[in-house]
Scaffold this active site. Structure first.
Site, PDB file in Angstrom:
ATOM      1  N   GLY A 264      -9.530   8.023  11.140  1.00 20.27           N
ATOM      2  CA  GLY A 264     -10.008   6.459  11.317  1.00 20.27           C
ATOM      3  C   GLY A 264     -12.061   7.505  10.799  1.00 20.27           C
ATOM      4  O   GLY A 264     -12.962   6.879  10.954  1.00 20.27           O
ATOM      5  N   PRO A 307      -6.398  12.647   8.930  1.00 15.03           N
ATOM      6  CA  PRO A 307      -7.337  11.951   8.355  1.00 15.03           C
ATOM      7  C   PRO A 307      -7.070  11.269   6.900  1.00 15.03           C
ATOM      8  O   PRO A 307      -6.412  12.800   6.355  1.00 15.03           O
ATOM      9  CB  PRO A 307      -8.780  12.392   7.914  1.00 15.03           C
ATOM     10  CG  PRO A 307      -7.922  14.657   8.432  1.00 15.03           C
ATOM     11  CD  PRO A 307      -7.179  14.187   8.844  1.00 15.03           C
ATOM     12  N   GLY A 308      -7.341  10.710   5.834  1.00 12.04           N
ATOM     13  CA  GLY A 308      -7.337  10.222   5.210  1.00 12.04           C
ATOM     14  C   GLY A 308      -8.182   9.469   4.428  1.00 12.04           C
ATOM     15  O   GLY A 308      -8.787  11.194   3.586  1.00 12.04           O
ATOM     16  N   ARG A 309      -8.849   9.167   4.591  1.00 11.31           N
ATOM     17  CA  ARG A 309     -10.518   8.268   3.549  1.00 11.31           C
ATOM     18  C   ARG A 309     -11.171  10.234   3.548  1.00 11.31           C
ATOM     19  O   ARG A 309     -11.417  10.443   2.355  1.00 11.31           O
ATOM     20  CB  ARG A 309     -10.697   7.530   4.103  1.00 11.31           C
ATOM     21  CG  ARG A 309     -12.490   6.981   3.839  1.00 11.31           C
ATOM     22  CD  ARG A 309     -12.870   6.029   4.461  1.00 11.31           C
ATOM     23  NE  ARG A 309     -12.248   5.183   5.119  1.00 11.31           N
ATOM     24  CZ  ARG A 309     -11.725   3.701   4.343  1.00 11.31           C
ATOM     25  NH1 ARG A 309     -12.182   3.467   3.444  1.00 11.31           N
ATOM     26  NH2 ARG A 309     -10.541   3.063   5.692  1.00 11.31           N
ATOM     27  N   ARG A 346     -10.500  -3.380  -2.458  1.00  9.28           N
ATOM     28  CA  ARG A 346     -11.372  -2.819  -1.577  1.00  9.28           C
ATOM     29  C   ARG A 346     -12.823  -3.903  -1.415  1.00  9.28           C
ATOM     30  O   ARG A 346     -12.821  -4.743  -0.889  1.00  9.28           O
ATOM     31  CB  ARG A 346     -11.961  -2.092  -1.564  1.00  9.28           C
ATOM     32  CG  ARG A 346     -10.914  -0.553  -1.560  1.00  9.28           C
ATOM     33  CD  ARG A 346     -10.480   0.726  -0.869  1.00  9.28           C
ATOM     34  NE  ARG A 346     -11.596   0.889   0.861  1.00  9.28           N
ATOM     35  CZ  ARG A 346     -12.728   1.006   1.231  1.00  9.28           C
ATOM     36  NH1 ARG A 346     -13.469   0.371   0.045  1.00  9.28           N
ATOM     37  NH2 ARG A 346     -13.426   0.319   2.653  1.00  9.28           N
ATOM     38  N   TYR A 350     -12.116  -6.426   1.478  1.00  9.53           N
ATOM     39  CA  TYR A 350     -12.934  -5.561   2.385  1.00  9.53           C
ATOM     40  C   TYR A 350     -14.276  -6.554   2.156  1.00  9.53           C
ATOM     41  O   TYR A 350     -15.169  -5.942   2.983  1.00  9.53           O
ATOM     42  CB  TYR A 350     -12.274  -4.490   3.676  1.00  9.53           C
ATOM     43  CG  TYR A 350     -11.197  -4.170   3.305  1.00  9.53           C
ATOM     44  CD1 TYR A 350     -10.605  -4.672   3.929  1.00  9.53           C
ATOM     45  CD2 TYR A 350     -10.891  -3.059   2.560  1.00  9.53           C
ATOM     46  CE1 TYR A 350      -8.794  -4.057   3.792  1.00  9.53           C
ATOM     47  CE2 TYR A 350      -9.244  -2.685   2.371  1.00  9.53           C
ATOM     48  CZ  TYR A 350      -8.161  -2.542   3.241  1.00  9.53           C
ATOM     49  OH  TYR A 350      -7.520  -2.761   3.733  1.00  9.53           O
ATOM     50  N   CYS A 378      -8.549 -12.218 -14.539  1.00  9.32           N
ATOM     51  CA  CYS A 378      -8.600 -13.144 -14.618  1.00  9.32           C
ATOM     52  C   CYS A 378      -8.737 -14.574 -12.551  1.00  9.32           C
ATOM     53  O   CYS A 378      -8.006 -14.995 -12.161  1.00  9.32           O
ATOM     54  CB  CYS A 378      -7.031 -14.188 -14.738  1.00  9.32           C
ATOM     55  SG  CYS A 378      -7.372 -13.686 -16.224  1.00  9.32           S
ATOM     56  N   GLU A 379      -9.685 -13.988 -11.904  1.00  4.62           N
ATOM     57  CA  GLU A 379     -10.046 -14.098 -10.937  1.00  4.62           C
ATOM     58  C   GLU A 379     -11.492 -14.187 -10.687  1.00  4.62           C
ATOM     59  O   GLU A 379     -12.196 -13.031 -10.990  1.00  4.62           O
ATOM     60  CB  GLU A 379      -9.468 -13.008  -9.643  1.00  4.62           C
ATOM     61  CG  GLU A 379      -9.337 -13.616  -8.443  1.00  4.62           C
ATOM     62  CD  GLU A 379      -8.090 -13.553  -7.576  1.00  4.62           C
ATOM     63  OE1 GLU A 379      -6.856 -13.586  -8.136  1.00  4.62           O
ATOM     64  OE2 GLU A 379      -8.154 -13.471  -6.816  1.00  4.62           O
ATOM     65  N   TYR A 407      -8.133   4.938  -0.943  1.00 11.36           N
ATOM     66  CA  TYR A 407      -7.457   3.568  -1.280  1.00 11.36           C
ATOM     67  C   TYR A 407      -8.008   2.926  -2.081  1.00 11.36           C
ATOM     68  O   TYR A 407      -8.949   1.970  -2.653  1.00 11.36           O
ATOM     69  CB  TYR A 407      -8.456   2.826   0.353  1.00 11.36           C
ATOM     70  CG  TYR A 407      -7.754   3.360   1.317  1.00 11.36           C
ATOM     71  CD1 TYR A 407      -5.968   4.204   2.078  1.00 11.36           C
ATOM     72  CD2 TYR A 407      -8.846   4.054   2.314  1.00 11.36           C
ATOM     73  CE1 TYR A 407      -5.839   3.911   3.092  1.00 11.36           C
ATOM     74  CE2 TYR A 407      -7.560   4.658   3.408  1.00 11.36           C
ATOM     75  CZ  TYR A 407      -6.544   5.451   3.520  1.00 11.36           C
ATOM     76  OH  TYR A 407      -6.051   5.564   4.792  1.00 11.36           O
TER      77      TYR A 407
HETATM   78  N1  LLP Z   1      -3.285   7.674  10.739  1.00 14.00           N
HETATM   79  C1  LLP Z   1      -2.470   6.221  10.268  1.00 14.00           C
HETATM   80  C2  LLP Z   1      -1.539   6.121  11.562  1.00 14.00           C
HETATM   81  C3  LLP Z   1      -2.722   5.248  10.131  1.00 14.00           C
HETATM   82  O1  LLP Z   1      -2.297   3.568   9.927  1.00 14.00           O
HETATM   83  C4  LLP Z   1      -4.439   5.802   8.903  1.00 14.00           C
HETATM   84  C5  LLP Z   1      -4.891   5.045   7.753  1.00 14.00           C
HETATM   85  C6  LLP Z   1      -4.859   7.369   8.572  1.00 14.00           C
HETATM   86  C7  LLP Z   1      -4.148   7.730  10.332  1.00 14.00           C
HETATM   87  C8  LLP Z   1      -5.643   7.197   8.360  1.00 14.00           C
HETATM   88  O2  LLP Z   1      -6.946   6.366   8.578  1.00 14.00           O
HETATM   89  P1  LLP Z   1      -8.717   7.232   7.917  1.00 14.00           P
HETATM   90  O3  LLP Z   1      -8.553   8.841   7.963  1.00 14.00           O
HETATM   91  O4  LLP Z   1      -8.284   7.283   5.990  1.00 14.00           O
HETATM   92  O5  LLP Z   1      -9.291   6.274   8.472  1.00 14.00           O
HETATM   93  N2  LLP Z   1      -6.577   0.153   2.490  1.00 14.00           N
HETATM   94  C9  LLP Z   1      -8.200   0.838   4.071  1.00 14.00           C
HETATM   95  C10 LLP Z   1      -7.721   1.233   5.273  1.00 14.00           C
HETATM   96  C11 LLP Z   1      -6.786   1.427   5.642  1.00 14.00           C
HETATM   97  C12 LLP Z   1      -6.361   2.267   6.663  1.00 14.00           C
HETATM   98  C13 LLP Z   1      -5.094   2.029   7.089  1.00 14.00           C
HETATM   99  N3  LLP Z   1      -4.340   3.023   8.242  1.00 14.00           N
HETATM  100  C14 LLP Z   1      -9.307   0.531   3.110  1.00 14.00           C
HETATM  101  O6  LLP Z   1      -9.168   0.675   1.590  1.00 14.00           O
HETATM  102  O7  LLP Z   1      -9.738   0.719   4.246  1.00 14.00           O
END
Ligand code: LLP
Length: 457
Positions: A264, A307-309, A346, A350, A378-379, A407
């Site tokens: 997050g 962490p992802g993002r 995105r 969003y 086309c949008e 993402y």
């Molecule tokens: N763990 C779980 C269970 C999750 O559902 C997620 C993200 C993460 C970890 C990683 O979160 P991060 O560190 O990346 O914030 N598509 C959206 C974001 C959706 C996130 C979904 N879950 C976007 O492009 O902003």
């Protein structure tokens, strides 16, 4: 959104890339051209075509190391950072995060397979999902991958499958911690009204149900409160809440050894964004869990975060080529690029904001050159920037959009039958393909014309 190119002059934060808009290796060379990872972006496009996803290895590794080091510094017990592969899933990414000692979070058989092929050890993979298929569950079980149980249906099927295979499975329980956080404005997947996880108030029943199963061993708890979060308080609250749930689980004989606080942490997409550093985020999470355990005289669980993002977003940029211009007098000038919502959904999904500049003469920004940057789909909503100030530019020039590592690729589509871009990894002046560009013929691969239609034509 208004964005000038002054962000290129921001001081770089080396040890927390999520606080920068641009990859840490970004430079403007003597020809006034943009380079990343020692690679001139125009030369990359000449070689690999556009649109092009570029990932900077040094930025990626710095982000991973920041998580690892902060966990070692602030958490007195064992810890494991886990990469949320939904942010950007590939064999390369799996391999890189494994080499940094990370685990991986997967939510489908595709992500699980990619992780295993990339060399992530199975005991460091966790399998999430609010509606896993039997096939996916069996794939996870057969590969001895830990399953994060999301709801009653999930639990029931895991019990049936583990009983029928006579196999013990380690599970974690995901719950919604109910962090509404009054003043905090963020995507609240941790609030009670969420499709993910067991409701907080149902946990006692879940713990009882698990203790009656033969083959399920509850070893951990999971919660994830949302994404692109800039506040630290919600994560402070989360640590404390999770420790109270350890105590609740204990009443039903479960010895919780692992606590996964989700991901997050936000990143800086534009000059207005000011996320905490990775160090600050881990410090908050670690001390909240450690203090709550101390207060309740509990042994420290293994602390996991997902962490992802904040691992991959800042490391990535997308380069587009400018095509057509259309000026509507007194209203706006559209500048169209050779990609758009298929490689970056995105903005249309969003209303997300990004920062961008020209690849040649990037610092030059002319207040009279305001553009709406449109994609080629086309949008009408296929717009990457509603208003951006760029230097003088013409058809054929290149634009670099920053912060697209997360993402974008993973949420890309083939809308309008547009093939997905290639991804290249850059490091120390070398560029290597990590995902081939799709071709229109690739897109035909799964189309089938039934025989009787072939006879007709
Ligand atoms: N763990 C779980 C269970 C999750 O559902 C997620 C993200 C993460 C970890 C990683 O979160 P991060 O560190 O990346 O914030 N598509 C959206 C974001 C959706 C996130 C979904 N879950 C976007 O492009 O902003």
């Amino acid at each position: 959104m208004k964005e000038k190119t002054s962000f290129l002059k921001n001081e770089i934060c080396e040890n927390s890339p999520n606080k920068n808009i641009i990859p840490v290796t970004t430079t403007i060379d003597s020809n006034n051209q943009l380079s990343i990872g020692g690679c001139n972006l125009e030369e990359l496009v000449n070689k690999y075509d556009s649109p092009l996803y570029v990932l900077d290895e040094i930025t990626l590794r710095k982000s991973c190391k920041a998580y690892k080091q902060a966990l070692e510094k602030y958490y007195p017990g064992e810890s494991l950072p886990i990469y949320a592969s939904k942010a950007n899933s590939s064999i390369f990414m799996s391999n890189l995060i494994a080499s940094e000692g990370f685990g991986l979070d997967a939510v489908s058989e595709g992500e699980l397979l990619t992780a295993l092929k990339g060399g992530v050890p199975n005991d460091k993979i966790v399998f999430h999902g609010n509606n896993k298929s039997d096939k996916e569950i069996e794939f996870a079980i057969n590969n001895n991958i830990k399953v994060i149980v999301d709801n009653e249906y999930d639990l029931k099927r895991l019990e049936e499958i583990s009983d029928s295979q006579n196999k013990y499975i380690d599970i974690m329980i995901r719950f919604t911690p109910g962090i509404e956080c009054h003043t905090h404005e963020y995507i609240r997947t941790g609030s009670f009204d969420s499709k993910f996880g067991f409701g907080f108030e149902t946990l006692h029943k879940v713990f009882e149900a698990v203790s009656k199963t033969k083959h399920l061993k509850l070893i951990g708890l999971h919660a994830h409160i949302g994404s692109q979060i800039f506040e630290l308080d919600p994560h402070n609250d989360l640590g404390e809440i999770m420790v109270t749930v350890i105590l609740e689980a204990k009443k039903y004989g479960h010895n919780i050894q692992e606590l996964n606080v989700g991901g997050g942490l936000g990143i800086k997409y534009t000059q207005e964004d000011d996320p905490p550093s990775i160090d600050e985020w881990i410090k908050t999470v670690s001390s909240s869990v450690a203090n709550a355990c101390k207060k309740n005289k509990l042994n420290l669980p293994i602390l996991m975060c997902e962490p992802g993002r904040s691992i991959v977003s800042t490391a990535g940029v997308t380069i587009y080529k400018i095509g057509s211009f259309k000026t509507i007098p007194g209203i706006r000038t559209y500048l169209s690029v050779d990609g758009g919502m298929s490689d970056n959904p995105r903005p249309i999904t969003y209303q997300s904001n990004y920062s961008a500049c020209l690849v040649n003469n990037p610092l030059n920004s002319n207040p009279n050159n305001k553009f709406t940057v449109a994609g080629k789909h086309c949008e009408s909503g296929d717009v990457l920037f509603k208003e951006i100030e760029l230097g003088n530019c013409k058809t054929g020039d290149l634009i670099c959009v920053f912060g697209t590592g997360a993402y974008n690729n993973s949420m890309s589509s083939n809308y309008n039958r547009i093939p997905k871009p290639a991804s290249v990894l850059v490091c120390n002046g070398e560029a290597e393909i990590i995902q081939r560009r799709e071709t229109p013929n690739d897109l035909l691969k799964y189309d089938v014309l039934p025989d009787r239609f072939i006879k007709q034509s």
